[in-house]
Design a protein around this motif. Structure first.
Motif, PDB file in Angstrom:
ATOM      1  N   ILE A   1       4.168  13.201 -10.504  1.00  0.00           N
ATOM      2  CA  ILE A   1       3.876  11.932 -11.176  1.00  0.00           C
ATOM      3  C   ILE A   1       4.619  10.785 -10.511  1.00  0.00           C
ATOM      4  CG2 ILE A   1       4.016  10.662 -13.354  1.00  0.00           C
ATOM      5  CD1 ILE A   1       3.881  13.355 -14.800  1.00  0.00           C
ATOM      6  N   ILE A   2       3.868   9.733 -10.199  1.00  0.00           N
ATOM      7  CA  ILE A   2       4.427   8.513  -9.631  1.00  0.00           C
ATOM      8  C   ILE A   2       3.959   7.362 -10.508  1.00  0.00           C
ATOM      9  CG2 ILE A   2       4.622   7.086  -7.563  1.00  0.00           C
ATOM     10  CD1 ILE A   2       3.293   9.557  -6.077  1.00  0.00           C
ATOM     11  N   LYS A   3       4.898   6.543 -10.960  1.00  0.00           N
ATOM     12  CA  LYS A   3       4.543   5.409 -11.798  1.00  0.00           C
ATOM     13  C   LYS A   3       4.744   4.109 -11.037  1.00  0.00           C
ATOM     14  CE  LYS A   3       5.198   7.264 -16.445  1.00  0.00           C
ATOM     15  NZ  LYS A   3       5.874   7.068 -17.764  1.00  0.00           N
ATOM     16  N   ASN A   4       3.748   3.243 -11.115  1.00  0.00           N
ATOM     17  CA  ASN A   4       3.870   1.895 -10.560  1.00  0.00           C
ATOM     18  C   ASN A   4       3.762   0.918 -11.713  1.00  0.00           C
ATOM     19  OD1 ASN A   4       3.927  -0.005  -8.249  1.00  0.00           O
ATOM     20  ND2 ASN A   4       1.927  -0.604  -9.058  1.00  0.00           N
ATOM     21  N   ASP A   5       4.784   0.059 -11.868  1.00  0.00           N
ATOM     22  CA  ASP A   5       4.737  -0.868 -12.996  1.00  0.00           C
ATOM     23  C   ASP A   5       4.515  -2.299 -12.533  1.00  0.00           C
ATOM     24  OD1 ASP A   5       7.169  -1.998 -12.204  1.00  0.00           O
ATOM     25  OD2 ASP A   5       8.352  -0.728 -13.531  1.00  0.00           O
ATOM     26  N   SER A   6       4.454  -3.217 -13.485  1.00  0.00           N
ATOM     27  CA  SER A   6       4.111  -4.602 -13.192  1.00  0.00           C
ATOM     28  C   SER A   6       5.262  -5.392 -12.590  1.00  0.00           C
ATOM     29  CB  SER A   6       3.637  -5.297 -14.475  1.00  0.00           C
ATOM     30  OG  SER A   6       4.653  -5.231 -15.471  1.00  0.00           O
TER      31      SER A   6
ATOM     32  N   LEU B   1      10.089  10.944 -12.237  1.00  0.00           N
ATOM     33  CA  LEU B   1       9.371  11.960 -13.006  1.00  0.00           C
ATOM     34  C   LEU B   1       8.562  12.893 -12.122  1.00  0.00           C
ATOM     35  CD1 LEU B   1       8.055   9.774 -15.996  1.00  0.00           C
ATOM     36  CD2 LEU B   1      10.077  11.238 -15.927  1.00  0.00           C
ATOM     37  N   ALA B   2       8.763  12.792 -10.819  1.00  0.00           N
ATOM     38  CA  ALA B   2       7.954  13.597  -9.895  1.00  0.00           C
ATOM     39  C   ALA B   2       8.288  15.078  -9.977  1.00  0.00           C
ATOM     40  CB  ALA B   2       8.155  13.100  -8.464  1.00  0.00           C
TER      41      ALA B   2
ATOM     42  N   ALA C   1      -0.191  -1.994 -12.758  1.00  0.00           N
ATOM     43  CA  ALA C   1       0.573  -0.896 -13.339  1.00  0.00           C
ATOM     44  C   ALA C   1      -0.337   0.318 -13.492  1.00  0.00           C
ATOM     45  CB  ALA C   1       1.155  -1.315 -14.684  1.00  0.00           C
ATOM     46  N   VAL C   2       0.107   1.445 -12.936  1.00  0.00           N
ATOM     47  CA  VAL C   2      -0.744   2.627 -12.947  1.00  0.00           C
ATOM     48  C   VAL C   2       0.108   3.879 -12.742  1.00  0.00           C
ATOM     49  CG1 VAL C   2      -1.170   2.554 -10.449  1.00  0.00           C
ATOM     50  CG2 VAL C   2      -2.865   3.628 -11.947  1.00  0.00           C
ATOM     51  N   THR C   3      -0.364   5.011 -13.262  1.00  0.00           N
ATOM     52  CA  THR C   3       0.273   6.302 -13.019  1.00  0.00           C
ATOM     53  C   THR C   3      -0.536   7.041 -11.962  1.00  0.00           C
ATOM     54  OG1 THR C   3       1.162   6.461 -15.258  1.00  0.00           O
ATOM     55  CG2 THR C   3       0.956   8.513 -14.017  1.00  0.00           C
ATOM     56  N   ILE C   4       0.131   7.479 -10.911  1.00  0.00           N
ATOM     57  CA  ILE C   4      -0.522   8.131  -9.771  1.00  0.00           C
ATOM     58  C   ILE C   4      -0.062   9.578  -9.711  1.00  0.00           C
ATOM     59  CG2 ILE C   4      -0.885   8.035  -7.267  1.00  0.00           C
ATOM     60  CD1 ILE C   4       0.201   5.076  -7.493  1.00  0.00           C
ATOM     61  N   ARG C   5      -0.966  10.485  -9.389  1.00  0.00           N
ATOM     62  CA  ARG C   5      -0.588  11.889  -9.224  1.00  0.00           C
ATOM     63  C   ARG C   5      -0.825  12.299  -7.775  1.00  0.00           C
ATOM     64  NH1 ARG C   5       0.476  14.737 -13.838  1.00  0.00           N
ATOM     65  NH2 ARG C   5      -0.026  13.663 -15.806  1.00  0.00           N
TER      66      ARG C   5
ATOM     67  N   VAL D   1       0.840  -1.201   0.000  1.00  0.00           N
ATOM     68  CA  VAL D   1       0.000   0.000   0.000  1.00  0.00           C
ATOM     69  C   VAL D   1       0.875   1.252   0.000  1.00  0.00           C
ATOM     70  CG1 VAL D   1      -1.723   1.339   1.282  1.00  0.00           C
ATOM     71  CG2 VAL D   1      -1.908  -1.159   1.171  1.00  0.00           C
ATOM     72  N   LEU D   2       0.525   2.196  -0.859  1.00  0.00           N
ATOM     73  CA  LEU D   2       1.181   3.496  -0.904  1.00  0.00           C
ATOM     74  C   LEU D   2       0.256   4.535  -0.288  1.00  0.00           C
ATOM     75  CD1 LEU D   2       3.373   5.511  -1.893  1.00  0.00           C
ATOM     76  CD2 LEU D   2       2.068   5.668  -4.035  1.00  0.00           C
ATOM     77  N   GLN D   3       0.757   5.227   0.733  1.00  0.00           N
ATOM     78  CA  GLN D   3      -0.015   6.318   1.329  1.00  0.00           C
ATOM     79  C   GLN D   3       0.520   7.639   0.798  1.00  0.00           C
ATOM     80  OE1 GLN D   3      -1.125   6.253   5.543  1.00  0.00           O
ATOM     81  NE2 GLN D   3      -0.458   8.388   5.696  1.00  0.00           N
ATOM     82  N   LEU D   4      -0.345   8.407   0.146  1.00  0.00           N
ATOM     83  CA  LEU D   4       0.033   9.684  -0.433  1.00  0.00           C
ATOM     84  C   LEU D   4       0.014  10.782   0.612  1.00  0.00           C
ATOM     85  CD1 LEU D   4      -1.977   9.360  -3.769  1.00  0.00           C
ATOM     86  CD2 LEU D   4       0.456   8.903  -3.397  1.00  0.00           C
ATOM     87  N   SER D   5       0.494  11.958   0.227  1.00  0.00           N
ATOM     88  CA  SER D   5       0.632  13.062   1.184  1.00  0.00           C
ATOM     89  C   SER D   5      -0.704  13.573   1.697  1.00  0.00           C
ATOM     90  CB  SER D   5       1.396  14.215   0.530  1.00  0.00           C
ATOM     91  OG  SER D   5       0.736  14.641  -0.660  1.00  0.00           O
ATOM     92  N   ASP D   6      -1.787  13.355   0.934  1.00  0.00           N
ATOM     93  CA  ASP D   6      -3.111  13.807   1.381  1.00  0.00           C
ATOM     94  C   ASP D   6      -3.849  12.732   2.169  1.00  0.00           C
ATOM     95  OD1 ASP D   6      -3.750  11.998  -0.574  1.00  0.00           O
ATOM     96  OD2 ASP D   6      -4.706  13.437  -1.921  1.00  0.00           O
ATOM     97  N   GLY D   7      -3.181  11.623   2.470  1.00  0.00           N
ATOM     98  CA  GLY D   7      -3.791  10.563   3.264  1.00  0.00           C
ATOM     99  C   GLY D   7      -4.409   9.453   2.451  1.00  0.00           C
ATOM    100  N   ARG D   8      -4.535   9.634   1.148  1.00  0.00           N
ATOM    101  CA  ARG D   8      -5.105   8.570   0.307  1.00  0.00           C
ATOM    102  C   ARG D   8      -4.207   7.335   0.346  1.00  0.00           C
ATOM    103  NH1 ARG D   8      -5.323  10.327  -5.460  1.00  0.00           N
ATOM    104  NH2 ARG D   8      -3.780  11.896  -4.818  1.00  0.00           N
TER     105      ARG D   8
END
Length: 367
Positions: free
Chosen positions: A138-143, A151-152, A128-132, A114-121
């Motif tokens: 930009i944060i990329k998660n690959d397979s 790229l942040a 594989a997904v691109t997260i903002r 699990v990745l917890q973002l700065s806003d608590g999400r």
């Protein structure tokens, strides 16, 4: 000869069922093993002695040079299996020879990172997904289980922090915004800025991780609950689990400073949480990073510490019928993708303990 062929011949020899040709085969194999044993990198000489002593001590009322030779062969078979990665059951014959091996399977746990973002999400890293994150970073998660922050960018006005949490049975790699790589072991978490701000690059670790730090003007600091590891550019492993009695830093390349001590490649620094003592020593670094290569490796390790490591991978419960068993020591290796019974069977074969498995509970008992 294969491991199974060796074992079958040893079993027949003990039961006086070998033909003259089969006896000759096992003698030739054993003589060849004696000549090449010192070349086996996984097994130090003291471990050979421990294994010979362990099995010979189990001979009840059967004396003589002939029997001693047979059991030295049995030890050699055990060692051969250790080098290959462990011994599970020796098929069905092992139980008949007095070793009660585990019948139920405990497989590696399959939790979700699990990745917890700065806003608590909280974002499960299952695809594989691109997260903002905030401010469009930009944060990329690959397979391939890599979380990429390269790229942040560096446009954030205030420090923005993310936390990745890896459960039992998992591993994950994070590419930080400066290009440094962090590989997290199971039951670990890392908190880090996106991107780095200020005069240092600082991250917070709970558990274990291997760092490959990109050289830069700003020092890189790994903070744990017990120590700070300060580097400029290097490769090293840090282990500081909450329930461990000591924290460790093992250096592969470069130079690091920990608690006013500097260590050089091939050295390990251990900090005792009980009394605050620090010790440094030269070590086989492969022993401390074997987890990244898909293996458990133990060298003269206490059984309680071994079972703690297994718990972090298999998410099991461990109980001891006798507290004195916790201090028994063991050396060996096994692949991490195997069921827990693979390693438990190895331990049963060369020690005086046995394991009773019920569901995901493991009871450690005397034989």
């Amino acid at each position: 000869m294969s491991v199974n062929e060796i074992y079958d011949l040893l079993k027949k020899y003990r039961e006086n069922e070998c033909t003259p040709e089969e006896k000759e085969r096992i003698i030739r194999w054993y003589q060849q093993f004696e000549q090449e044993a010192e070349l086996l990198p996984e097994i130090p000489q003291r471990k050979l002695d421990q294994l010979w002593s362990s099995i010979e001590n189990r001979v009840n009322g059967r004396k003589g040079r002939r029997i001693g030779w047979i059991y030295r062969c049995a030890v050699a078979a055990v060692i051969l299996c250790l080098v290959a990665g462990g011994i599970a059951y020796y098929n069905q014959g092992a139980k008949k020879n007095g070793v009660e091996l585990v019948q139920q399977e405990i497989l590696p746990a399959k939790g979700v990172v699990v990745l917890q973002l700065s806003d608590g999400r909280q974002v499960p890293l299952t695809e594989a997904v691109t997260i903002r994150d905030r401010e469009g970073m930009i944060i990329k998660n690959d397979s391939t289980k890599v979380l990429d922050y390269t790229l942040a960018g560096d446009g954030a006005v205030q420090p923005v922090y993310n936390t990745i949490t890896v459960p039992a049975g998992g591993e994950y790699r994070v590419l930080l915004s400066d290009g440094s790589s962090v590989r997290l072991n199971s039951c670990s978490s890392l908190t880090y800025p996106v991107p780095f701000h200020g005069d240092v690059r600082e991250v917070k670790l709970k558990g274990e991780a291997f760092f490959d730090v990109v050289k830069g003007v700003k020092p890189f600091i790994v903070k744990t609950s017990s120590m700070d590891v300060r580097v400029l550019g290097t490769s090293f492993n840090v282990s500081d689990y909450e329930d461990d009695y000591q924290a460790q830093t093992t250096l592969l390349e470069g130079r690091v400073a920990v608690k006013e001590y500097e260590i050089t490649p091939g050295m390990m620094l251990a900090y005792s949480k009980r009394d605050g003592q620090v010790r440094t020593e030269e070590v086989d670094t492969d022993l401390y990073v074997s987890w990244m290569k898909g293996k458990f490796r133990f060298e003269d390790m206490r059984l309680e510490d071994i079972m703690t490591k297994l718990n972090r991978w298999y998410d099991c419960e461990v109980e001891y019928a006798d507290a004195s068993l916790c201090g028994l020591r063991f050396s060996g290796a096994a692949e991490k993708d195997r069921p827990a019974s693979y390693l438990l069977g190895m331990i049963e074969t060369v020690t005086d303990v046995k394991f009773k498995v019920s569901g995901k509970k493991i009871l450690v008992m005397n034989k």
